[in-house]
Design a protein around this motif. Structure first.
Motif, PDB file in Angstrom:
ATOM      1  N   THR A  13      46.660  48.874  29.748  1.00  0.00           N
ATOM      2  CA  THR A  13      47.236  47.539  29.912  1.00  0.00           C
ATOM      3  C   THR A  13      48.756  47.606  29.830  1.00  0.00           C
ATOM      4  OG1 THR A  13      45.272  46.599  28.852  1.00  0.00           O
ATOM      5  CG2 THR A  13      47.177  45.162  29.094  1.00  0.00           C
ATOM      6  N   LEU A  14      49.270  48.392  28.875  1.00  0.00           N
ATOM      7  CA  LEU A  14      50.716  48.551  28.734  1.00  0.00           C
ATOM      8  C   LEU A  14      51.320  49.196  29.980  1.00  0.00           C
ATOM      9  CD1 LEU A  14      53.342  48.527  27.072  1.00  0.00           C
ATOM     10  CD2 LEU A  14      52.630  50.717  26.073  1.00  0.00           C
ATOM     11  N   ALA A  15      50.664  50.230  30.509  1.00  0.00           N
ATOM     12  CA  ALA A  15      51.183  50.935  31.674  1.00  0.00           C
ATOM     13  C   ALA A  15      51.208  50.032  32.911  1.00  0.00           C
ATOM     14  CB  ALA A  15      50.339  52.174  31.953  1.00  0.00           C
ATOM     15  N   VAL A  16      50.130  49.290  33.122  1.00  0.00           N
ATOM     16  CA  VAL A  16      50.068  48.393  34.275  1.00  0.00           C
ATOM     17  C   VAL A  16      51.143  47.319  34.170  1.00  0.00           C
ATOM     18  CG1 VAL A  16      48.671  46.656  35.462  1.00  0.00           C
ATOM     19  CG2 VAL A  16      47.624  48.801  34.731  1.00  0.00           C
ATOM     20  N   THR A  17      51.305  46.750  32.967  1.00  0.00           N
ATOM     21  CA  THR A  17      52.310  45.706  32.754  1.00  0.00           C
ATOM     22  C   THR A  17      53.724  46.251  32.899  1.00  0.00           C
ATOM     23  OG1 THR A  17      50.839  44.505  31.255  1.00  0.00           O
ATOM     24  CG2 THR A  17      53.185  44.016  31.106  1.00  0.00           C
ATOM     25  N   THR A  18      53.949  47.465  32.416  1.00  0.00           N
ATOM     26  CA  THR A  18      55.291  48.059  32.450  1.00  0.00           C
ATOM     27  C   THR A  18      55.693  48.493  33.849  1.00  0.00           C
ATOM     28  OG1 THR A  18      55.044  48.854  30.173  1.00  0.00           O
ATOM     29  CG2 THR A  18      56.755  49.891  31.522  1.00  0.00           C
ATOM     30  N   PHE A  19      54.772  49.115  34.578  1.00  0.00           N
ATOM     31  CA  PHE A  19      55.131  49.749  35.842  1.00  0.00           C
ATOM     32  C   PHE A  19      54.678  48.991  37.091  1.00  0.00           C
ATOM     33  CE2 PHE A  19      54.808  53.393  32.847  1.00  0.00           C
ATOM     34  CZ  PHE A  19      56.126  53.827  32.931  1.00  0.00           C
ATOM     35  N   CYS A  20      53.631  48.177  36.978  1.00  0.00           N
ATOM     36  CA  CYS A  20      53.063  47.584  38.190  1.00  0.00           C
ATOM     37  C   CYS A  20      53.257  46.071  38.259  1.00  0.00           C
ATOM     38  CB  CYS A  20      51.577  47.939  38.295  1.00  0.00           C
ATOM     39  SG  CYS A  20      51.271  49.725  38.427  1.00  0.00           S
ATOM     40  N   PHE A  21      52.497  45.338  37.495  1.00  0.00           N
ATOM     41  CA  PHE A  21      52.565  43.877  37.557  1.00  0.00           C
ATOM     42  C   PHE A  21      52.149  43.317  36.195  1.00  0.00           C
ATOM     43  CE2 PHE A  21      48.487  45.403  39.152  1.00  0.00           C
ATOM     44  CZ  PHE A  21      47.586  44.751  38.318  1.00  0.00           C
ATOM     45  N   PRO A  22      52.606  42.119  35.877  1.00  0.00           N
ATOM     46  CA  PRO A  22      52.272  41.536  34.570  1.00  0.00           C
ATOM     47  C   PRO A  22      50.792  41.179  34.475  1.00  0.00           C
ATOM     48  CG  PRO A  22      53.454  39.942  35.927  1.00  0.00           C
ATOM     49  CD  PRO A  22      53.518  41.254  36.659  1.00  0.00           C
ATOM     50  N   VAL A  23      50.163  41.619  33.402  1.00  0.00           N
ATOM     51  CA  VAL A  23      48.773  41.274  33.117  1.00  0.00           C
ATOM     52  C   VAL A  23      48.769  40.025  32.241  1.00  0.00           C
ATOM     53  CG1 VAL A  23      46.637  42.039  32.007  1.00  0.00           C
ATOM     54  CG2 VAL A  23      48.054  43.683  33.276  1.00  0.00           C
ATOM     55  N   PRO A  24      47.953  39.010  32.580  1.00  0.00           N
ATOM     56  CA  PRO A  24      47.916  37.805  31.747  1.00  0.00           C
ATOM     57  C   PRO A  24      47.591  38.133  30.293  1.00  0.00           C
ATOM     58  CG  PRO A  24      46.747  37.444  33.822  1.00  0.00           C
ATOM     59  CD  PRO A  24      47.088  38.902  33.763  1.00  0.00           C
ATOM     60  N   HIS A  25      48.371  37.549  29.390  1.00  0.00           N
ATOM     61  CA  HIS A  25      48.193  37.739  27.949  1.00  0.00           C
ATOM     62  C   HIS A  25      48.252  39.232  27.578  1.00  0.00           C
ATOM     63  CE1 HIS A  25      46.957  33.564  28.013  1.00  0.00           C
ATOM     64  NE2 HIS A  25      45.962  33.846  28.824  1.00  0.00           N
ATOM     65  N   SER A  26      49.058  39.978  28.308  1.00  0.00           N
ATOM     66  CA  SER A  26      49.094  41.432  28.132  1.00  0.00           C
ATOM     67  C   SER A  26      49.508  41.836  26.711  1.00  0.00           C
ATOM     68  CB  SER A  26      50.051  42.074  29.142  1.00  0.00           C
ATOM     69  OG  SER A  26      51.370  41.572  28.971  1.00  0.00           O
ATOM     70  N   HIS A  27      50.505  41.145  26.151  1.00  0.00           N
ATOM     71  CA  HIS A  27      50.992  41.549  24.833  1.00  0.00           C
ATOM     72  C   HIS A  27      49.906  41.401  23.772  1.00  0.00           C
ATOM     73  CE1 HIS A  27      53.866  42.601  21.811  1.00  0.00           C
ATOM     74  NE2 HIS A  27      53.786  41.427  21.191  1.00  0.00           N
ATOM     75  N   ALA A  28      49.154  40.304  23.859  1.00  0.00           N
ATOM     76  CA  ALA A  28      48.062  40.088  22.897  1.00  0.00           C
ATOM     77  C   ALA A  28      46.983  41.150  23.067  1.00  0.00           C
ATOM     78  CB  ALA A  28      47.466  38.690  23.089  1.00  0.00           C
ATOM     79  N   ILE A  29      46.639  41.475  24.304  1.00  0.00           N
ATOM     80  CA  ILE A  29      45.613  42.488  24.574  1.00  0.00           C
ATOM     81  C   ILE A  29      46.067  43.852  24.065  1.00  0.00           C
ATOM     82  CG2 ILE A  29      44.364  43.735  26.387  1.00  0.00           C
ATOM     83  CD1 ILE A  29      44.545  41.149  28.068  1.00  0.00           C
ATOM     84  N   ILE A  30      47.312  44.197  24.394  1.00  0.00           N
ATOM     85  CA  ILE A  30      47.847  45.511  24.009  1.00  0.00           C
ATOM     86  C   ILE A  30      47.835  45.689  22.501  1.00  0.00           C
ATOM     87  CG2 ILE A  30      49.945  46.932  23.941  1.00  0.00           C
ATOM     88  CD1 ILE A  30      50.636  45.637  26.715  1.00  0.00           C
ATOM     89  N   MET A  31      48.364  44.713  21.782  1.00  0.00           N
ATOM     90  CA  MET A  31      48.516  44.867  20.335  1.00  0.00           C
ATOM     91  C   MET A  31      47.188  44.722  19.603  1.00  0.00           C
ATOM     92  SD  MET A  31      51.529  45.788  20.300  1.00  0.00           S
ATOM     93  CE  MET A  31      51.506  46.113  18.536  1.00  0.00           C
ATOM     94  N   ALA A  32      46.316  43.817  20.052  1.00  0.00           N
ATOM     95  CA  ALA A  32      45.024  43.642  19.378  1.00  0.00           C
ATOM     96  C   ALA A  32      44.176  44.900  19.498  1.00  0.00           C
ATOM     97  CB  ALA A  32      44.279  42.437  19.965  1.00  0.00           C
ATOM     98  N   THR A  33      44.103  45.458  20.705  1.00  0.00           N
ATOM     99  CA  THR A  33      43.307  46.678  20.899  1.00  0.00           C
ATOM    100  C   THR A  33      43.973  47.874  20.224  1.00  0.00           C
ATOM    101  OG1 THR A  33      44.394  46.962  23.063  1.00  0.00           O
ATOM    102  CG2 THR A  33      42.216  45.929  23.043  1.00  0.00           C
TER     103      THR A  33
END
Length: 236
Positions: free
Chosen positions: A192-212
């Motif tokens: 999720t972090l890689a996709v958000t950083t390099f490709c496109f924003p994932v909805p609620h990405s920060h919450a998903i990244i940190m919770a998992t």
């Protein structure tokens, strides 16, 4: 084999600081757009609490159980990686990537090479390859190589963590499941972090990244309890 209920009673209280620190992080929800030492502190605090969780078993435990020491050291490098990744831009991205790469190497050694379970390794390797293909077209320059190496390392860690769970001839224990689930959640977080950083924003990405991520680190830390029980059983 130690029962789940027994482990919850024995270990649950020791995880209270981690759970509180994680809750505080999500309640404060410090913006990533304006990083600071304060945000870095609260981001790293849950991982530091996991150091305390392992240290609460005593110095003798860490001295006698090399796998637990490797997991503790991996958590230390993970906290350093968190501190580097709190910064904006790509300035410290490679530093953070290196810290987490070292953590995954340590976790892999902690989980060991038995059972080998090459079939699981093939499955994890295929999944890792697909993950790389997903983000490959978004990468450029040195990031292409760095991400490839990192995916290989986290894939290896996930293979070693899940090998015991997916080995049909082996008895499942809650600690094996803990390590395996932790590794899978780590892969979800990093993808999720890689996709958000390099490709496109994932909805609620920060919450998903940190919770998992926090759940993964907690489960990996908990898996160290298995080694303590196994070693104690050998000495009895």
């Amino acid at each position: 084999m130690v029962s789940f209920v027994t482990v919850v009673k024995n270990e649950g209280i020791k995880l209270v600081p981690f759970l509180i620190a994680t809750g505080v992080y999500f309640v404060l929800w410090l913006p990533t757009s304006s990083p600071s030492w304060v945000s870095a502190f609260f981001k790293c605090l849950p991982i530091v609490c996991l150091w305390v969780f392992l240290l609460s078993h005593g110095i003798n435990f860490l001295r006698d159980h090399s796998r637990a020491r490797k997991i503790l050291t991996g958590l230390i490098f993970s906290a350093l990686g968190d501190a580097f990744l709190i910064k904006d831009g790509q300035v410290y991205f490679s530093h953070g990537l290196l810290m987490f790469a070292i953590a995954h190497i340590l976790y892999s050694f902690a989980f060991g090479m038995k059972p080998l379970n090459l079939r699981t390794g093939l499955v994890i390797g295929t999944i890792s390859g697909l993950c790389y293909i997903i983000i490959y077209h978004c990468l450029s320059g040195i990031s292409t190589l760095l991400v490839a190496v990192y995916i290989s390392l986290i894939g290896t860690m996930a293979w070693r963590a899940t090998a015991g769970v997916l080995q049909i001839s082996d008895l499942w224990t809650w600690t094996k499941l803990s390590a395996g689930l932790g590794a899978v959640l780590f892969m979800v977080s990093d993808l999720t972090l890689a996709v958000t950083t390099f490709c496109f924003p994932v909805p609620h990405s920060h919450a998903i990244i940190m919770a998992t991520y926090y759940a993964a680190q907690m489960l990996i830390a908990l898996s160290a309890v298995e080694y303590m029980d196994a070693d104690v059983a050998k000495k009895v």
